[in-house]
Design a protein around this motif. Sequence first.
Motif, PDB file in Angstrom:
ATOM      1  N   ALA A 130      -8.357   1.432  15.288  1.00  0.00           N
ATOM      2  CA  ALA A 130      -8.383   1.044  14.075  1.00  0.00           C
ATOM      3  C   ALA A 130      -6.769   0.697  13.642  1.00  0.00           C
ATOM      4  O   ALA A 130      -5.866   1.015  14.357  1.00  0.00           O
ATOM      5  N   ASP A 131      -6.684  -0.249  12.665  1.00  0.00           N
ATOM      6  CA  ASP A 131      -5.440  -0.643  12.013  1.00  0.00           C
ATOM      7  C   ASP A 131      -5.387  -0.534  10.754  1.00  0.00           C
ATOM      8  O   ASP A 131      -6.337  -1.161   9.979  1.00  0.00           O
ATOM      9  N   VAL A 132      -4.630   0.504  10.070  1.00  0.00           N
ATOM     10  CA  VAL A 132      -4.673   0.737   8.430  1.00  0.00           C
ATOM     11  C   VAL A 132      -3.267   0.015   8.134  1.00  0.00           C
ATOM     12  O   VAL A 132      -2.234   0.143   8.585  1.00  0.00           O
ATOM     13  N   ILE A 133      -3.689  -0.818   7.098  1.00  0.00           N
ATOM     14  CA  ILE A 133      -2.668  -1.682   6.696  1.00  0.00           C
ATOM     15  C   ILE A 133      -2.501  -1.338   5.158  1.00  0.00           C
ATOM     16  O   ILE A 133      -3.564  -1.441   4.258  1.00  0.00           O
ATOM     17  N   ASP A 134      -1.467  -1.270   4.522  1.00  0.00           N
ATOM     18  CA  ASP A 134      -1.433  -0.920   3.059  1.00  0.00           C
ATOM     19  C   ASP A 134      -0.184  -2.044   2.583  1.00  0.00           C
ATOM     20  O   ASP A 134       0.563  -2.554   3.114  1.00  0.00           O
ATOM     21  N   PHE A 135      -0.835  -2.889   1.725  1.00  0.00           N
ATOM     22  CA  PHE A 135       0.020  -3.898   1.011  1.00  0.00           C
ATOM     23  C   PHE A 135       1.221  -3.429  -0.177  1.00  0.00           C
ATOM     24  O   PHE A 135       0.657  -2.359  -0.956  1.00  0.00           O
ATOM     25  N   LYS A 136       2.224  -3.539   0.104  1.00  0.00           N
ATOM     26  CA  LYS A 136       3.280  -3.296  -0.913  1.00  0.00           C
ATOM     27  C   LYS A 136       4.342  -4.434  -1.437  1.00  0.00           C
ATOM     28  O   LYS A 136       4.476  -5.308  -0.700  1.00  0.00           O
ATOM     29  N   THR A 137       4.268  -4.322  -2.622  1.00  0.00           N
ATOM     30  CA  THR A 137       5.152  -5.241  -3.243  1.00  0.00           C
ATOM     31  C   THR A 137       6.816  -4.697  -3.776  1.00  0.00           C
ATOM     32  O   THR A 137       7.438  -5.508  -4.063  1.00  0.00           O
ATOM     33  N   ASP A 138       7.080  -3.648  -3.001  1.00  0.00           N
ATOM     34  CA  ASP A 138       8.389  -3.239  -3.313  1.00  0.00           C
ATOM     35  C   ASP A 138       9.501  -4.238  -2.746  1.00  0.00           C
ATOM     36  O   ASP A 138       9.219  -4.867  -1.621  1.00  0.00           O
ATOM     37  N   ALA A 139      10.501  -4.252  -3.303  1.00  0.00           N
ATOM     38  CA  ALA A 139      11.635  -5.103  -2.809  1.00  0.00           C
ATOM     39  C   ALA A 139      12.632  -4.527  -1.791  1.00  0.00           C
ATOM     40  O   ALA A 139      12.735  -5.119  -0.649  1.00  0.00           O
ATOM     41  N   ASP A 140      12.744  -3.074  -1.532  1.00  0.00           N
ATOM     42  CA  ASP A 140      13.364  -2.506  -0.752  1.00  0.00           C
ATOM     43  C   ASP A 140      12.776  -1.939   0.418  1.00  0.00           C
ATOM     44  O   ASP A 140      11.996  -0.822   0.255  1.00  0.00           O
ATOM     45  N   ILE A 141      12.818  -2.516   1.633  1.00  0.00           N
ATOM     46  CA  ILE A 141      12.036  -2.383   2.594  1.00  0.00           C
ATOM     47  C   ILE A 141      12.112  -0.960   3.068  1.00  0.00           C
ATOM     48  O   ILE A 141      11.227  -0.170   3.669  1.00  0.00           O
ATOM     49  N   ALA A 142      13.415  -0.494   3.290  1.00  0.00           N
ATOM     50  CA  ALA A 142      13.493   0.774   4.121  1.00  0.00           C
ATOM     51  C   ALA A 142      13.186   1.790   3.196  1.00  0.00           C
ATOM     52  O   ALA A 142      12.440   2.596   3.491  1.00  0.00           O
ATOM     53  N   ALA A 143      13.395   1.597   1.856  1.00  0.00           N
ATOM     54  CA  ALA A 143      13.236   2.766   0.825  1.00  0.00           C
ATOM     55  C   ALA A 143      11.503   2.768   0.825  1.00  0.00           C
ATOM     56  O   ALA A 143      10.822   3.988   0.899  1.00  0.00           O
ATOM     57  N   ALA A 144      10.838   1.525   0.946  1.00  0.00           N
ATOM     58  CA  ALA A 144       9.338   1.597   0.847  1.00  0.00           C
ATOM     59  C   ALA A 144       8.683   2.313   1.851  1.00  0.00           C
ATOM     60  O   ALA A 144       7.783   2.964   1.710  1.00  0.00           O
ATOM     61  N   ALA A 145       9.422   2.284   3.170  1.00  0.00           N
ATOM     62  CA  ALA A 145       8.811   2.657   4.513  1.00  0.00           C
ATOM     63  C   ALA A 145       8.884   4.060   4.226  1.00  0.00           C
ATOM     64  O   ALA A 145       8.022   4.912   4.559  1.00  0.00           O
ATOM     65  N   GLU A 146       9.974   4.777   3.627  1.00  0.00           N
ATOM     66  CA  GLU A 146      10.141   6.174   3.581  1.00  0.00           C
ATOM     67  C   GLU A 146       9.156   6.614   2.458  1.00  0.00           C
ATOM     68  O   GLU A 146       8.636   7.720   2.648  1.00  0.00           O
ATOM     69  N   ARG A 147       9.184   6.287   1.200  1.00  0.00           N
ATOM     70  CA  ARG A 147       8.426   6.562   0.193  1.00  0.00           C
ATOM     71  C   ARG A 147       7.100   6.559   0.551  1.00  0.00           C
ATOM     72  O   ARG A 147       6.237   7.549   0.032  1.00  0.00           O
ATOM     73  N   HIS A 148       6.760   5.558   1.413  1.00  0.00           N
ATOM     74  CA  HIS A 148       5.014   5.542   1.564  1.00  0.00           C
ATOM     75  C   HIS A 148       4.488   6.195   2.983  1.00  0.00           C
ATOM     76  O   HIS A 148       3.345   5.878   3.338  1.00  0.00           O
ATOM     77  N   ARG A 149       5.496   6.579   3.706  1.00  0.00           N
ATOM     78  CA  ARG A 149       5.308   7.157   5.040  1.00  0.00           C
ATOM     79  C   ARG A 149       4.126   8.065   5.060  1.00  0.00           C
ATOM     80  O   ARG A 149       3.198   8.058   5.928  1.00  0.00           O
ATOM     81  N   GLU A 150       4.122   9.239   4.177  1.00  0.00           N
ATOM     82  CA  GLU A 150       3.450  10.370   4.159  1.00  0.00           C
ATOM     83  C   GLU A 150       1.897   9.602   3.705  1.00  0.00           C
ATOM     84  O   GLU A 150       0.689  10.196   4.172  1.00  0.00           O
ATOM     85  N   GLN A 151       1.845   8.956   2.880  1.00  0.00           N
ATOM     86  CA  GLN A 151       0.770   8.078   2.258  1.00  0.00           C
ATOM     87  C   GLN A 151      -0.072   7.506   3.650  1.00  0.00           C
ATOM     88  O   GLN A 151      -1.198   7.624   3.720  1.00  0.00           O
ATOM     89  N   LEU A 152       0.634   6.634   4.350  1.00  0.00           N
ATOM     90  CA  LEU A 152       0.215   5.965   5.464  1.00  0.00           C
ATOM     91  C   LEU A 152      -0.379   6.764   6.548  1.00  0.00           C
ATOM     92  O   LEU A 152      -1.593   6.845   7.171  1.00  0.00           O
TER      93      LEU A 152
END
Length: 186
Positions: A130-152
């Motif tokens: 499977a491939d889990v894909i989450d759409f994010k509108t955040d501007a700061d990519i590095a911060a988004a990756a860290e902020r959403h890691r646990e969610q993913l």
Amino acid sequence: HTLKPSLLTEVFAAAENTYAKDRGSLIHACFEQVEWLDDGAPSRDALRRAIAGQASGSIDVDAAIDEFLKMLTLGATPALLSRARYASHSGELRVRREHDFARIDDHGRMIQGSIDRLVLMYDDGQPVAADVIDFKTDADIAAAAERHREQLLAYRDAASRIFKIDPAQISARLLMVKDGTVVDIA
């Protein structure tokens, strides 16, 4: 009677946050209309129907649709949302959009969420990857990756348990819709 600057700042910040949240919800609703970009982008009418009733008065629906249609052309977005990405898999592909789940984790806590896009790969009628894909509108990519890691990672775990797929066979990634950047989480 005048407002204190800090209160005025809070009012503007709350209004901006509401606008950003509403806009993000509209963009998600538009992405939900895409099964495979190989079949073409959703029509403007389909997108209007999908977001009808969701747009607050502060959002220009036509401008949001224009922005979404442009997002479909940016960076890795066209490849990520196409069948060709999965060409190495010879079995069946199924796409689930806004796949809701609820489960109890190993610590007895209720975990629930909605996977924006879940591509399931089947062999002989059984899901194998499977491939889990989450759409994010955040501007700061590095911060988004860290902020959403646990969610993913929670989404990957949920997909593993629901479809009985080895977690090592499930990728989890963010699609940063503003520029089409893909961030692999797992």
